[in-house]
Design an enzyme around this catalytic site. Structure first.
Site, PDB file in Angstrom:
ATOM      1  N   ALA A  65      50.782  46.564 129.518  1.00 36.45           N
ATOM      2  CA  ALA A  65      50.906  47.438 128.348  1.00 36.45           C
ATOM      3  C   ALA A  65      50.369  46.682 127.136  1.00 36.45           C
ATOM      4  O   ALA A  65      50.391  45.447 127.116  1.00 36.45           O
ATOM      5  CB  ALA A  65      52.363  47.791 128.142  1.00 36.45           C
ATOM      6  N   GLY A 109      52.214  46.217 133.400  1.00 37.18           N
ATOM      7  CA  GLY A 109      51.828  47.616 133.620  1.00 37.18           C
ATOM      8  C   GLY A 109      50.546  47.748 134.419  1.00 37.18           C
ATOM      9  O   GLY A 109      50.329  48.763 135.095  1.00 37.18           O
ATOM     10  N   GLU A 112      51.588  47.467 137.932  1.00 39.43           N
ATOM     11  CA  GLU A 112      52.343  48.696 138.251  1.00 39.43           C
ATOM     12  C   GLU A 112      51.410  49.895 138.405  1.00 39.43           C
ATOM     13  O   GLU A 112      51.614  50.748 139.272  1.00 39.43           O
ATOM     14  CB  GLU A 112      53.367  48.957 137.140  1.00 39.43           C
ATOM     15  CG  GLU A 112      54.401  47.846 137.066  1.00 39.43           C
ATOM     16  CD  GLU A 112      55.275  47.960 135.827  1.00 39.43           C
ATOM     17  OE1 GLU A 112      54.806  47.579 134.736  1.00 39.43           O
ATOM     18  OE2 GLU A 112      56.407  48.437 135.943  1.00 39.43           O
ATOM     19  N   GLU A 132      56.691  40.384 132.451  1.00 37.05           N
ATOM     20  CA  GLU A 132      57.396  40.989 131.317  1.00 37.05           C
ATOM     21  C   GLU A 132      58.549  40.134 130.818  1.00 37.05           C
ATOM     22  O   GLU A 132      58.890  40.173 129.640  1.00 37.05           O
ATOM     23  CB  GLU A 132      57.926  42.380 131.698  1.00 37.05           C
ATOM     24  CG  GLU A 132      56.872  43.455 131.839  1.00 37.05           C
ATOM     25  CD  GLU A 132      56.319  43.605 133.254  1.00 37.05           C
ATOM     26  OE1 GLU A 132      56.458  42.669 134.068  1.00 37.05           O
ATOM     27  OE2 GLU A 132      55.755  44.674 133.545  1.00 37.05           O
TER      28      GLU A 132
HETATM   29  C1  HXC Z   1      47.380  43.408 124.127  1.00 38.75           C
HETATM   30  C2  HXC Z   1      46.124  41.801 125.181  1.00 38.75           C
HETATM   31  C3  HXC Z   1      46.930  41.885 126.342  1.00 38.75           C
HETATM   32  C4  HXC Z   1      48.014  42.813 126.325  1.00 38.75           C
HETATM   33  C5  HXC Z   1      45.412  40.398 126.697  1.00 38.75           C
HETATM   34  N1  HXC Z   1      45.197  40.863 125.433  1.00 38.75           N
HETATM   35  N2  HXC Z   1      46.463  40.987 127.257  1.00 38.75           N
HETATM   36  N3  HXC Z   1      46.354  42.557 124.100  1.00 38.75           N
HETATM   37  N4  HXC Z   1      48.192  43.542 125.190  1.00 38.75           N
HETATM   38  N5  HXC Z   1      48.833  42.982 127.379  1.00 38.75           N
HETATM   39  C6  HXC Z   1      44.154  40.476 124.492  1.00 38.75           C
HETATM   40  C7  HXC Z   1      44.459  39.127 123.863  1.00 38.75           C
HETATM   41  O1  HXC Z   1      45.353  39.278 122.780  1.00 38.75           O
HETATM   42  C8  HXC Z   1      43.083  38.711 123.390  1.00 38.75           C
HETATM   43  O2  HXC Z   1      42.745  39.410 122.227  1.00 38.75           O
HETATM   44  C9  HXC Z   1      42.183  39.253 124.522  1.00 38.75           C
HETATM   45  O3  HXC Z   1      42.928  40.278 125.177  1.00 38.75           O
HETATM   46  C10 HXC Z   1      41.835  38.187 125.536  1.00 38.75           C
HETATM   47  O4  HXC Z   1      43.042  37.614 126.025  1.00 38.75           O
HETATM   48  P1  HXC Z   1      43.310  36.033 126.053  1.00 38.75           P
HETATM   49  O5  HXC Z   1      44.774  35.839 126.109  1.00 38.75           O
HETATM   50  O6  HXC Z   1      42.582  35.349 124.928  1.00 38.75           O
HETATM   51  O7  HXC Z   1      42.611  35.632 127.422  1.00 38.75           O
HETATM   52  P2  HXC Z   1      43.042  34.514 128.468  1.00 38.75           P
HETATM   53  O8  HXC Z   1      43.407  33.231 127.766  1.00 38.75           O
HETATM   54  O9  HXC Z   1      41.945  34.485 129.488  1.00 38.75           O
HETATM   55  O10 HXC Z   1      44.388  35.047 129.153  1.00 38.75           O
HETATM   56  C11 HXC Z   1      44.382  36.280 129.876  1.00 38.75           C
HETATM   57  C12 HXC Z   1      45.830  36.715 130.200  1.00 38.75           C
HETATM   58  C13 HXC Z   1      46.641  36.757 128.873  1.00 38.75           C
HETATM   59  C14 HXC Z   1      46.467  35.766 131.199  1.00 38.75           C
HETATM   60  C15 HXC Z   1      45.722  38.118 130.840  1.00 38.75           C
HETATM   61  O11 HXC Z   1      45.936  37.515 127.904  1.00 38.75           O
HETATM   62  C16 HXC Z   1      48.002  37.352 129.027  1.00 38.75           C
HETATM   63  O12 HXC Z   1      48.941  36.669 129.470  1.00 38.75           O
HETATM   64  N6  HXC Z   1      48.174  38.597 128.612  1.00 38.75           N
HETATM   65  C17 HXC Z   1      49.444  39.274 128.567  1.00 38.75           C
HETATM   66  C18 HXC Z   1      49.902  39.638 129.960  1.00 38.75           C
HETATM   67  C19 HXC Z   1      51.270  40.306 129.939  1.00 38.75           C
HETATM   68  O13 HXC Z   1      52.269  39.698 129.448  1.00 38.75           O
HETATM   69  N7  HXC Z   1      51.335  41.528 130.439  1.00 38.75           N
HETATM   70  C20 HXC Z   1      52.593  42.301 130.452  1.00 38.75           C
HETATM   71  C21 HXC Z   1      52.653  43.175 129.239  1.00 38.75           C
HETATM   72  S1  HXC Z   1      54.183  44.054 129.174  1.00 38.75           S
HETATM   73  P3  HXC Z   1      42.221  38.654 120.897  1.00 38.75           P
HETATM   74  O14 HXC Z   1      42.117  39.763 119.915  1.00 38.75           O
HETATM   75  O15 HXC Z   1      43.222  37.607 120.569  1.00 38.75           O
HETATM   76  O16 HXC Z   1      40.899  38.101 121.331  1.00 38.75           O
HETATM   77  C22 HXC Z   1      53.994  45.296 130.221  1.00 38.75           C
HETATM   78  C23 HXC Z   1      55.180  46.219 130.335  1.00 38.75           C
HETATM   79  C24 HXC Z   1      54.951  47.298 131.307  1.00 38.75           C
HETATM   80  O17 HXC Z   1      52.978  45.517 130.816  1.00 38.75           O
HETATM   81  C25 HXC Z   1      55.465  48.567 130.760  1.00 38.75           C
HETATM   82  C26 HXC Z   1      54.802  49.762 131.344  1.00 38.75           C
HETATM   83  C27 HXC Z   1      53.357  50.018 131.016  1.00 38.75           C
END
Ligand code: HXC
Length: 258
Positions: A65, A109, A112, A132
């Site tokens: 998400a 997400g 999922e 998460e």
């Molecule tokens: C918003 C995101 C994002 C996310 C990545 N980005 N994941 N933006 N929401 N979930 C953005 C980063 O902010 C960054 O933007 C760009 O994408 C590149 O990401 P980086 O982190 O710089 O890349 P990298 O170092 O290669 O790492 C990749 C990654 C990491 C491992 C995927 O981005 C990460 O851990 N992302 C979050 C993963 C996460 O926690 N997902 C769960 C979300 S909660 P900028 O602008 O800084 O360049 C969830 C709840 C489910 O999903 C509910 C139902 C839908």
């Protein structure tokens, strides 16, 4: 139909839906989820579409998400609008087969969403995770339920409690994905699987989907009865007569979805 966060192509009875937010690792924001619902609804009502393939980019199927978009939400907002509940219903309503073709990150997400598809074909670069917990929340669109049913309690607890990522190989071993292929071959493999499905009777494919999904909803005896009754019912179709006649006559079946 024009989309800003998706690329949709329909060819040879296959709808290819590509998540397209390259600057945010295909994070699922409201716009993307609403467009995805719309695209799936369009696929469902388009007679030319017999199978859907959902994919992302080489780097990310979807990294979850959109954290930026949801970080300031209040409980009341999330609860009142049934955050992500409303937006993800369409996926479950779709009666046509949906294949997830996953390369790179499928997190939160994103994982999922892949699990909501009918089966997952993964590139050897794929990484699955439910991180998460690192954000102070739990999965919101099925992670704790589907991963547990697909991969078992121990694996699911491990993934949700530690927030670690698993490789495509581990995901295949765990029963989360059906096949792992070299990244370069991912789309060829996924489109090939979709093409195989388009050759079948769409009616029978729908019945398969209903029967397999029942396995997650009802006790075994009820599921077995549901399957057997579906099996019986299909003898009322032209496609059953055609399928069996074609076998006996040693020729390809020509299904007409009737
Ligand atoms: C918003 C995101 C994002 C996310 C990545 N980005 N994941 N933006 N929401 N979930 C953005 C980063 O902010 C960054 O933007 C760009 O994408 C590149 O990401 P980086 O982190 O710089 O890349 P990298 O170092 O290669 O790492 C990749 C990654 C990491 C491992 C995927 O981005 C990460 O851990 N992302 C979050 C993963 C996460 O926690 N997902 C769960 C979300 S909660 P900028 O602008 O800084 O360049 C969830 C709840 C489910 O999903 C509910 C139902 C839908």
């Amino acid at each position: 139909m024009a989309y800003e966060t998706l690329i949709v192509e329909i060819e040879d009875h296959i709808a290819l839906i590509k998540l397209n937010r390259p600057d945010a690792m295909n994070a699922l924001n409201t716009q993307l989820l609403e467009e995805l619902s719309k695209a799936l609804r369009a696929c469902e009502s388009n007679d030319k579409v017999r199978c859907v393939v959902l994919t992302g980019s080489d780097k990310a199927f979807a990294a979850g998400a959109d954290i930026k978009e949801m970080s300031d939400k209040s409980f009341v907002e999330a609860f009142t609008n049934d955050l992500f509940g409303r937006e993800t219903q369409e996926m479950l309503r779709c009666r046509k087969p949906i294949i997830a073709a996953v390369a790179g990150y499928a997190l939160g997400g994103g994982c999922e969403l892949a699990m909501m598809c009918d089966f997952i074909i993964a590139a050897d670069t794929a990484k699955f995770g439910q991180p998460e917990i690192n954000l102070g929340v739990v999965a919101g669109i099925g992670g704790t339920q589907r991963l547990t049913r697909f991969a078992g309690k121990s694996k699911s607890m491990d993934m949700h409690l530690t927030g670690r990522f698993m490789t495509a190989e581990e995901a295949e071993r765990s029963g989360l994905v059906s096949r792992v292929v070299p990244a370069k071959k991912l789309m060829e493999e996924a489109m090939g699987a979709a093409a195989k499905i388009t050759e079948k009777s769409a009616l029978t494919a729908m019945a398969v989907k209903e029967a397999v999904n029942r396995a997650y909803e009802v006790p075994l005896n009820e599921g077995l009865l549901f399957e057997r009754r579906l099996f019986h019912a299909l003898f009322a179709t032209d496609d059953q007569k055609e399928g069996m006649a074609a076998f006996l006559e040693k020729r390809e079946a020509q299904f007409r979805d009737k």
